[in-house]
Design a protein around this motif. Sequence first.
Motif, PDB file in Angstrom:
ATOM      1  N   ALA A  43      -5.746 -22.100  -4.503  1.00  0.00           N
ATOM      2  CA  ALA A  43      -5.849 -20.822  -5.211  1.00  0.00           C
ATOM      3  C   ALA A  43      -6.898 -19.907  -4.601  1.00  0.00           C
ATOM      4  N   ALA A  44      -7.845 -20.474  -3.864  1.00  0.00           N
ATOM      5  CA  ALA A  44      -8.924 -19.679  -3.281  1.00  0.00           C
ATOM      6  C   ALA A  44      -8.821 -19.525  -1.771  1.00  0.00           C
ATOM      7  N   MET A  45      -7.939 -20.293  -1.130  1.00  0.00           N
ATOM      8  CA  MET A  45      -7.896 -20.352   0.328  1.00  0.00           C
ATOM      9  C   MET A  45      -7.233 -19.112   0.939  1.00  0.00           C
ATOM     10  N   LYS A  46      -7.733 -18.682   2.089  1.00  0.00           N
ATOM     11  CA  LYS A  46      -7.147 -17.600   2.868  1.00  0.00           C
ATOM     12  C   LYS A  46      -6.746 -18.153   4.233  1.00  0.00           C
ATOM     13  N   ALA A  47      -5.527 -17.869   4.658  1.00  0.00           N
ATOM     14  CA  ALA A  47      -5.086 -18.312   5.984  1.00  0.00           C
ATOM     15  C   ALA A  47      -5.692 -17.405   7.046  1.00  0.00           C
ATOM     16  N   GLU A  48      -6.155 -17.998   8.123  1.00  0.00           N
ATOM     17  CA  GLU A  48      -6.676 -17.193   9.222  1.00  0.00           C
ATOM     18  C   GLU A  48      -5.575 -16.371   9.871  1.00  0.00           C
ATOM     19  N   SER A  49      -4.388 -16.979   9.996  1.00  0.00           N
ATOM     20  CA  SER A  49      -3.261 -16.286  10.609  1.00  0.00           C
ATOM     21  C   SER A  49      -1.978 -17.035  10.271  1.00  0.00           C
ATOM     22  N   TYR A  50      -0.864 -16.298  10.269  1.00  0.00           N
ATOM     23  CA  TYR A  50       0.443 -16.928  10.074  1.00  0.00           C
ATOM     24  C   TYR A  50       1.276 -16.859  11.355  1.00  0.00           C
ATOM     25  N   ARG A  51       0.635 -16.601  12.476  1.00  0.00           N
ATOM     26  CA  ARG A  51       1.378 -16.427  13.731  1.00  0.00           C
ATOM     27  C   ARG A  51       2.084 -17.688  14.191  1.00  0.00           C
ATOM     28  N   ASP A  52       1.600 -18.853  13.786  1.00  0.00           N
ATOM     29  CA  ASP A  52       2.252 -20.104  14.193  1.00  0.00           C
ATOM     30  C   ASP A  52       3.322 -20.548  13.204  1.00  0.00           C
ATOM     31  N   PHE A  53       3.648 -19.693  12.232  1.00  0.00           N
ATOM     32  CA  PHE A  53       4.592 -20.061  11.186  1.00  0.00           C
ATOM     33  C   PHE A  53       5.776 -19.095  11.193  1.00  0.00           C
ATOM     34  N   ALA A  54       6.670 -19.270  10.247  1.00  0.00           N
ATOM     35  CA  ALA A  54       7.846 -18.411  10.156  1.00  0.00           C
ATOM     36  C   ALA A  54       8.251 -18.295   8.693  1.00  0.00           C
ATOM     37  N   PHE A  55       8.957 -17.200   8.376  1.00  0.00           N
ATOM     38  CA  PHE A  55       9.344 -16.903   7.004  1.00  0.00           C
ATOM     39  C   PHE A  55      10.814 -16.495   6.935  1.00  0.00           C
ATOM     40  N   ILE A  56      11.353 -16.619   5.740  1.00  0.00           N
ATOM     41  CA  ILE A  56      12.630 -16.010   5.412  1.00  0.00           C
ATOM     42  C   ILE A  56      12.324 -14.881   4.436  1.00  0.00           C
ATOM     43  N   PHE A  57      12.323 -13.658   4.926  1.00  0.00           N
ATOM     44  CA  PHE A  57      12.132 -12.488   4.082  1.00  0.00           C
ATOM     45  C   PHE A  57      13.466 -11.765   4.001  1.00  0.00           C
ATOM     46  N   GLY A  58      13.994 -11.624   2.781  1.00  0.00           N
ATOM     47  CA  GLY A  58      15.362 -11.148   2.645  1.00  0.00           C
ATOM     48  C   GLY A  58      16.284 -12.263   3.080  1.00  0.00           C
ATOM     49  N   SER A  59      17.024 -12.036   4.134  1.00  0.00           N
ATOM     50  CA  SER A  59      17.898 -13.092   4.676  1.00  0.00           C
ATOM     51  C   SER A  59      17.589 -13.373   6.141  1.00  0.00           C
ATOM     52  N   ASP A  60      16.466 -12.857   6.617  1.00  0.00           N
ATOM     53  CA  ASP A  60      16.137 -12.966   8.032  1.00  0.00           C
ATOM     54  C   ASP A  60      15.009 -13.976   8.265  1.00  0.00           C
ATOM     55  N   TRP A  61      15.158 -14.736   9.338  1.00  0.00           N
ATOM     56  CA  TRP A  61      14.098 -15.621   9.806  1.00  0.00           C
ATOM     57  C   TRP A  61      13.117 -14.758  10.585  1.00  0.00           C
ATOM     58  N   VAL A  62      11.879 -14.683  10.107  1.00  0.00           N
ATOM     59  CA  VAL A  62      10.891 -13.776  10.674  1.00  0.00           C
ATOM     60  C   VAL A  62       9.704 -14.574  11.188  1.00  0.00           C
ATOM     61  N   GLU A  63       9.299 -14.316  12.427  1.00  0.00           N
ATOM     62  CA  GLU A  63       8.132 -14.988  12.976  1.00  0.00           C
ATOM     63  C   GLU A  63       6.877 -14.524  12.257  1.00  0.00           C
ATOM     64  N   GLY A  64       5.948 -15.441  12.048  1.00  0.00           N
ATOM     65  CA  GLY A  64       4.701 -15.110  11.378  1.00  0.00           C
ATOM     66  C   GLY A  64       3.898 -14.074  12.136  1.00  0.00           C
ATOM     67  N   GLY A  65       3.173 -13.228  11.392  1.00  0.00           N
ATOM     68  CA  GLY A  65       2.344 -12.204  12.007  1.00  0.00           C
ATOM     69  C   GLY A  65       3.056 -10.901  12.262  1.00  0.00           C
ATOM     70  N   THR A  66       4.355 -10.807  11.905  1.00  0.00           N
ATOM     71  CA  THR A  66       5.119  -9.585  12.176  1.00  0.00           C
ATOM     72  C   THR A  66       5.354  -8.734  10.938  1.00  0.00           C
ATOM     73  N   MET A  67       5.181  -9.307   9.746  1.00  0.00           N
ATOM     74  CA  MET A  67       5.364  -8.553   8.502  1.00  0.00           C
ATOM     75  C   MET A  67       4.166  -8.829   7.601  1.00  0.00           C
ATOM     76  N   GLU A  68       3.046  -8.239   7.935  1.00  0.00           N
ATOM     77  CA  GLU A  68       1.789  -8.577   7.292  1.00  0.00           C
ATOM     78  C   GLU A  68       1.775  -8.244   5.801  1.00  0.00           C
ATOM     79  N   ASP A  69       2.418  -7.157   5.404  1.00  0.00           N
ATOM     80  CA  ASP A  69       2.443  -6.808   3.984  1.00  0.00           C
ATOM     81  C   ASP A  69       3.161  -7.880   3.169  1.00  0.00           C
ATOM     82  N   GLU A  70       4.286  -8.365   3.686  1.00  0.00           N
ATOM     83  CA  GLU A  70       5.021  -9.425   2.995  1.00  0.00           C
ATOM     84  C   GLU A  70       4.220 -10.725   2.990  1.00  0.00           C
ATOM     85  N   GLU A  71       3.526 -10.994   4.070  1.00  0.00           N
ATOM     86  CA  GLU A  71       2.706 -12.202   4.136  1.00  0.00           C
ATOM     87  C   GLU A  71       1.572 -12.160   3.111  1.00  0.00           C
TER      88      GLU A  71
END
Length: 411
Positions: free
Chosen positions: A309-337
């Motif tokens: 609950a208190a932790m902050k990630a340094e970066s999400y560049r090594d990860f990936a997300f599904i935002f909407g229906s798209d596979w998105v590489e980490g670090g490319t949609m910072e607002d959604e992250e």
Amino acid sequence: MIDLKLRRLGAAALLGALMIAAACGSGEKESGSPAAGTQASPAGMETAASLSASGPAASPDASAEPESDKPDERQTSLPERLQSELDGASIPEEQFAEWLRSRAEQDNPGDDPITVVRADLDGDGLAREWAAVVYENRLIENAEYRYAYGIVAALRSGEYEWQSFIFPEEDGGRASILDTGDLNGDGKPEIVWASLGIGAHTSTFTYTISGWNDGKLDRFQGAAIVPTVTEAGVRDGKLVVSGGLINSAGAGPWQREYTDTYTIADGAIKRTSRIFTEAATPFQRLLDGLWAEADGDAKGALRHYEAAAAMKAESYRDFAFIFGSDWVEGGTMEDEEKKFEEVVHRFAGFRRERLNAISQGQNEENACAAAKKKSGYDASWIAYLNAPAGYANPVWSDDTVCAAIDEQSGS
């Protein structure tokens, strides 16, 4: 008895390392008794006697003699033939291990060594029990199949009692004895059997456990199933297995290796903990808490929820997300992250409130409702909880936000 230290299973020699075990001395006089040759079947395994019935029926045109470099279509399995050879024989105790090893080698279709483990499996103070895995190829409808069998023999009143089982056919005869050790506190060692299934991307080990009681090979319910095992063995009366990664891009980049610890309770194999490598994101720390809760470690779960609950990630560049229906590489949609991380913080708080309510005596339904109200739970969280890309992650719905993580598909 096998050395109870954990054994490293090198990734470059995964199949070969499976078969490494320590061979010990051998046994006294025997005379195999047909009545003593019944067969027990650990979970998910067929008995050796069922093999001829479980194989395909002979095809109408299968009357031709098999080629000389292929095995015969025998009606009996290797353990049955070995038992038959014991009947009426007289093998001294100190020669039994070598007899079993050398005889099984005659039918061994591959390079896997025949290791015979000698141990005091019944706790009578005498090491007059032997365990081994043996192998053979069988020709069924002109197709060659490889089988592995677990065998336990015991010397009683000058005769060898004998029981065996078949490892799952889909594992292709890749099996061994991993280790022995007292896993249920009864003062007698149990046998940990290992079999290896190879999939399109990942190799998965299945560990089952048997004990020897009153001349019978008793299996304990359940199994420990772990993909891509890097280390396994019996330590301090527990089965400890490290690994867990699924070697498929579709499983996603959020995975971490973990170490599972198992014991035997109420006649079944029970996982007591799953400890992951260090979390780099609050979502991974949330998963640490969820698995601790699933294994009954409430204090550990609360500690992880507080940290998530208190932790902050340094970066999400090594990860990936599904935002909407798209596979998105980490670090490319910072607002959604940022929205994702905020939801993870709030969901960790929600799970903490739920667990606190349960610890105060509320039932599951009331605890879930109280936690939703106190944390401000909203169904819009679900899309973000399911945003981490990869099928190895849990899949949440509005109906399952209070469920255990091992009840979530994908976890």
